[in-house]
Design a protein around this motif. Structure first.
Motif, mmCIF file in Angstrom:
data_model
loop_
_atom_site.group_PDB
_atom_site.id
_atom_site.type_symbol
_atom_site.label_atom_id
_atom_site.label_comp_id
_atom_site.label_asym_id
_atom_site.label_seq_id
_atom_site.Cartn_x
_atom_site.Cartn_y
_atom_site.Cartn_z
ATOM 1 N N PRO A 81 0.810 -1.229 0.000
ATOM 2 C CA PRO A 81 0.000 0.000 0.000
ATOM 3 C C PRO A 81 0.840 1.274 0.000
ATOM 4 C CG PRO A 81 0.319 -0.752 2.235
ATOM 5 C CD PRO A 81 1.277 -1.538 1.364
ATOM 6 N N VAL A 82 2.057 1.227 -0.544
ATOM 7 C CA VAL A 82 2.965 2.372 -0.413
ATOM 8 C C VAL A 82 2.383 3.622 -1.064
ATOM 9 C CG1 VAL A 82 5.267 3.216 -0.909
ATOM 10 C CG2 VAL A 82 4.923 0.792 -0.398
ATOM 11 N N LEU A 83 2.008 3.481 -2.346
ATOM 12 C CA LEU A 83 1.550 4.668 -3.083
ATOM 13 C C LEU A 83 0.222 5.192 -2.540
ATOM 14 C CD1 LEU A 83 2.567 3.739 -6.705
ATOM 15 C CD2 LEU A 83 3.597 5.414 -5.193
ATOM 16 N N LEU A 84 -0.609 4.271 -2.034
ATOM 17 C CA LEU A 84 -1.883 4.713 -1.457
ATOM 18 C C LEU A 84 -1.621 5.702 -0.325
ATOM 19 C CD1 LEU A 84 -5.022 3.928 -1.558
ATOM 20 C CD2 LEU A 84 -4.510 2.706 0.539
ATOM 21 N N VAL A 85 -0.675 5.367 0.524
ATOM 22 C CA VAL A 85 -0.361 6.231 1.667
ATOM 23 C C VAL A 85 0.249 7.543 1.179
ATOM 24 C CG1 VAL A 85 1.011 6.434 3.754
ATOM 25 C CG2 VAL A 85 -0.059 4.257 3.182
ATOM 26 N N VAL A 86 1.200 7.424 0.239
ATOM 27 C CA VAL A 86 1.869 8.625 -0.273
ATOM 28 C C VAL A 86 0.842 9.581 -0.890
ATOM 29 C CG1 VAL A 86 3.475 9.479 -2.001
ATOM 30 C CG2 VAL A 86 4.071 7.471 -0.650
ATOM 31 N N PHE A 87 -0.039 9.001 -1.745
ATOM 32 C CA PHE A 87 -0.991 9.866 -2.431
ATOM 33 C C PHE A 87 -2.097 10.366 -1.516
ATOM 34 C CE2 PHE A 87 1.079 8.687 -6.284
ATOM 35 C CZ PHE A 87 0.831 9.746 -7.127
ATOM 36 N N LEU A 88 -2.355 9.637 -0.428
ATOM 37 C CA LEU A 88 -3.326 10.141 0.546
ATOM 38 C C LEU A 88 -2.836 11.472 1.113
ATOM 39 C CD1 LEU A 88 -5.779 9.880 2.434
ATOM 40 C CD2 LEU A 88 -4.348 8.570 3.966
ATOM 41 N N PHE A 89 -1.549 11.489 1.484
ATOM 42 C CA PHE A 89 -1.007 12.721 2.062
ATOM 43 C C PHE A 89 -0.882 13.821 1.009
ATOM 44 C CE2 PHE A 89 0.306 9.770 5.415
ATOM 45 C CZ PHE A 89 -0.190 10.472 6.494
ATOM 46 N N LEU A 90 -0.420 13.432 -0.184
ATOM 47 C CA LEU A 90 -0.320 14.426 -1.265
ATOM 48 C C LEU A 90 -1.699 14.992 -1.576
ATOM 49 C CD1 LEU A 90 2.176 13.046 -3.922
ATOM 50 C CD2 LEU A 90 2.414 15.045 -2.475
ATOM 51 N N GLY A 91 -2.706 14.109 -1.613
ATOM 52 C CA GLY A 91 -4.072 14.546 -1.911
ATOM 53 C C GLY A 91 -4.582 15.495 -0.845
ATOM 54 N N ALA A 92 -4.290 15.176 0.418
ATOM 55 C CA ALA A 92 -4.724 16.069 1.502
ATOM 56 C C ALA A 92 -4.082 17.437 1.338
ATOM 57 C CB ALA A 92 -4.357 15.461 2.849
ATOM 58 N N ALA A 93 -2.781 17.439 0.978
ATOM 59 C CA ALA A 93 -2.093 18.716 0.768
ATOM 60 C C ALA A 93 -2.714 19.468 -0.406
ATOM 61 C CB ALA A 93 -0.612 18.472 0.515
ATOM 62 N N ALA A 94 -2.997 18.728 -1.488
ATOM 63 C CA ALA A 94 -3.591 19.366 -2.671
ATOM 64 C C ALA A 94 -4.965 19.927 -2.341
ATOM 65 C CB ALA A 94 -3.687 18.357 -3.802
#
Lengths: 240, 101
Positions: free
Chosen positions: B69-82
């Motif tokens: 689930p690496v990218l899921l976690v990374v993109f969750l945070f990136l998405g929150a920032a976006a």
């Protein structure tokens, strides 16, 4: 008792099936067709005789023209007027969809995420294509915030790109949520009004207030959708 | 009265000018008046959309590349920032609009 969500069920009116795909003419399609017909009739009747002193219908059409035109000029700038036809169509379609959905027994097609998401996706693709056509690859500088030190670019650029890509989601969810929530709330209070017997007048009063609010929301959401389209258009025309 | 009275015309011009100025000065109210709650909801939806978008992209990339689930976690945070960035932009725009009025 009918569920408050029954009003959102899509029912086929004329079943059509082509090559295994369900292309039925549904109640949603029917109300879209009614909206388009209503807009067409209004604009055609309003501009039939372009009188110097406008009559009632002509004033309505002129008002809506002025409203959308000033919205584009304020938010997208003068160059945005080139795209007046599509923005006007978008505004009128959403406005009529929302307003016709206020008629009891009608179907509100803007309360379906797929409808609003398709419109938002069209806006997204159009705006992106316009940006690339106008600026070429230079358009990509939209994702590099001015004044930010180069050291934090690896973090900032992905966030900027992602924030550009989630725009259609927020655009469509906003419109869909507002329509869905308002209509569901009205049905829930209507159920109370029936169930409470003579004490039903209390929820009835709330429904009256809600109806007023819903009319405001119907207009406001059409306005917000269109304004945001103009803002996105501004971004691709002017870059920052 | 014989012939136009220039003084009355001047007086009329002055009155007209004053009326026009008053019209200009009248604060131009937008077609819509937004409530505080409406503004809050607007920004809220921006944040939520960012998170949803990040999750969707992360999930899709994970499935494609098999890195769950690496990218899921990374993109969750990136998405929150976006999403926060979009909300910030929305609020900034609304404040500018408020200033103009």
């Amino acid at each position: 008792m009918a569920s408050p969500l029954d009003q959102f069920i899509i029912k086929p009116i004329i079943p059509i099936e082509i090559a295994g795909a369900d292309l039925s003419f549904t109640n949603s399609a029917l109300w879209m067709a009614i909206s388009v017909a209503a807009i067409y009739t209004l604009v055609m009747l309003g501009t039939r005789q372009a009188a110097l002193v406008p009559g009632r219908l002509q004033s309505v059409v002129e008002l809506s023209y002025e409203f959308v035109a000033s919205m584009i000029r304020d938010n997208a700038g003068r160059e945005g007027m080139k795209y007046f036809p599509i923005i006007f169509s978008l505004f009128m379609f959403i406005l009529f969809g929302n307003m016709l959905g206020m008629i009891p027994g009608s179907f509100t097609f803007t309360s379906h995420i797929i409808v609003t998401f398709f419109m938002a996706a069209c806006v997204f693709v159009t705006v992106t294509v316009i940006g690339f056509m106008k600026h070429g690859l230079h358009f990509l500088t939209l994702f590099t915030p001015p004044g930010a030190p180069k050291a934090i670019w690896p973090l900032l650029v992905p966030v900027e790109i992602l924030s550009y890509c989630v725009r259609p989601i927020s655009l469509s969810v906003r419109l869909f949520c507002n329509m869905l929530a308002g209509l569901t709330m009205m049905k829930v209070f209507a159920t109370f009004a029936v169930a409470l017997g003579i004490f039903g007048f209390a929820p009835l009063l709330i429904i009256i207030a809600l109806t007023g609010l819903k009319i405001l929301v119907a207009f406001l959401q059409a306005y917000i959708f269109t304004v945001l389209t103009c803002v996105y258009l501004h971004d691709s025309l002017h870059l920052h | 009265m014989s012939g136009p009275d220039p003084e009355r015309f001047d007086a009329f011009d002055a009155r007209l000018k004053k009326a026009r100025e008053q019209r200009q000065e009248a604060p131009e109210r937008g077609a819509v008046d937004r409530s505080g709650m409406g503004t809050g909801l607007q920004a809220g939806i921006d944040v939520v959309a960012g998170v949803i978008g990040g999750l969707l992209i992360g999930w899709a990339l994970d499935r494609w590349l098999g890195t769950s689930p690496v990218l899921l976690v990374v993109f969750l945070f990136l998405g929150a920032a976006a999403g926060t960035r979009n909300a910030f932009r929305t609020l900034q725009r609304l404040m500018e609009e408020g200033d103009r009025r």
